[in-house]
Motif scaffolding. Structure first.
Motif, PDB file in Angstrom:
ATOM      1  N   GLN A 172       0.852  -1.186   0.000  1.00 33.88           N
ATOM      2  CA  GLN A 172       0.000   0.000   0.000  1.00 33.88           C
ATOM      3  C   GLN A 172       0.891   1.241   0.000  1.00 33.88           C
ATOM      4  OE1 GLN A 172      -3.552  -2.046   2.697  1.00 33.88           O
ATOM      5  NE2 GLN A 172      -2.972   0.058   3.094  1.00 33.88           N
ATOM      6  N   ASP A 223       0.388   4.223  -0.693  1.00 36.45           N
ATOM      7  CA  ASP A 223      -0.224   5.452  -0.161  1.00 36.45           C
ATOM      8  C   ASP A 223      -0.350   5.423   1.357  1.00 36.45           C
ATOM      9  OD1 ASP A 223      -0.503   6.570  -2.673  1.00 36.45           O
ATOM     10  OD2 ASP A 223      -2.489   5.719  -2.992  1.00 36.45           O
ATOM     11  N   ALA A 231      -1.396   3.352   5.212  1.00 37.18           N
ATOM     12  CA  ALA A 231      -2.479   2.554   5.801  1.00 37.18           C
ATOM     13  C   ALA A 231      -3.837   3.146   5.455  1.00 37.18           C
ATOM     14  CB  ALA A 231      -2.308   2.492   7.314  1.00 37.18           C
ATOM     15  N   LEU A 232      -4.798   2.291   5.237  1.00 34.82           N
ATOM     16  CA  LEU A 232      -6.180   2.696   4.994  1.00 34.82           C
ATOM     17  C   LEU A 232      -6.973   2.586   6.294  1.00 34.82           C
ATOM     18  CD1 LEU A 232      -6.827   0.796   1.644  1.00 34.82           C
ATOM     19  CD2 LEU A 232      -6.371   3.243   1.926  1.00 34.82           C
ATOM     20  N   PRO A 236      -6.679   7.208   2.233  1.00 34.73           N
ATOM     21  CA  PRO A 236      -5.550   6.727   3.039  1.00 34.73           C
ATOM     22  C   PRO A 236      -5.322   7.611   4.258  1.00 34.73           C
ATOM     23  CG  PRO A 236      -4.985   6.729   0.708  1.00 34.73           C
ATOM     24  CD  PRO A 236      -6.299   7.442   0.829  1.00 34.73           C
TER      25      PRO A 236
END
Length: 203
Positions: free
Chosen positions: A65, A67, A69-70, A176
């Motif tokens: 990921q 971008d 952590a989501l 994000p």
């Protein structure tokens, strides 16, 4: 017989008054929290708090990921909500928070009280709960993040005297997560002791 009937009638009146008072307190706290009624002492946070001794942790890197952590699914964020407004603070404010966050899908573990009183609301969590804490913080305009030494991913929401109400649901970011200003890696932060007492079941 008549005397016993009068005693029962007096008891019914007393219980009725108590129930009515509790209902009014609960509705009043919910009205203050949701913004329908303004609390005279409820002030918003300042953008930066010079008295804040705590450093927020940075988000962990997530492989695959780029971008970052989501946000977690809200149902995966387990929250204890504690009223930290003090004995003369807002009665029922923890329960009001529970109502709003539960309606949005967060997993509410418990509701209670916290001492000592806090001027500002904050989230407390361990290293396993960093992403959960950042996810919950998105619900509020500003939120202080404080790490402790707990080993699970639960998050404590301590509602301070100068609490912020949650953002409208459609204003909550779903992209994000981004690091808070001044954050440091979790390994470099001195953590508070882990909670040792279960939150009381009222608040």
């Amino acid at each position: 017989m008549a005397r016993r009937r009068r005693e029962h009638e007096r008891q019914a009146v007393v219980y009725g008054v108590l129930v009515a008072v509790l209902a009014v307190v609960g509705l009043g706290a919910l009205a203050i929290f949701t913004g329908a009624v303004d609390a005279p002492f409820a002030r918003g946070f300042t953008p930066s708090d010079p008295e804040d001794p705590f450093t927020p942790p940075c988000l962990p890197a997530v492989e695959g990921q780029p971008d970052g952590a989501l946000p977690l699914a809200y149902g995966d964020v387990h929250v204890n909500i504690l009223n930290a407004t003090g004995p003369d603070g807002v009665a029922g404010i923890a329960a009001a928070n529970r109502t709003v966050l539960f309606q949005r899908g967060f997993a509410i573990n418990s509701v209670g009280n916290h001492t000592p009183m806090l001027n500002h609301s904050e989230l407390r969590f361990g290293e396993q709960g960093i992403v959960a804490a950042y996810t919950l913080a998105l619900q509020f305009p500003r939120m202080r993040l404080v790490m402790d030494a707990r080993e699970d991913a639960t998050v404590d929401l301590l509602v301070g005297l100068n609490f912020d109400r949650p953002l409208d649901q459609d204003a909550v970011s779903t992209g994000p997560l981004t690091n808070m200003d001044g954050c440091k890696p979790a390994a470099e932060i001195t953590k508070l002791p882990a909670p040792t007492v279960e939150p009381p079941a009222q608040g």
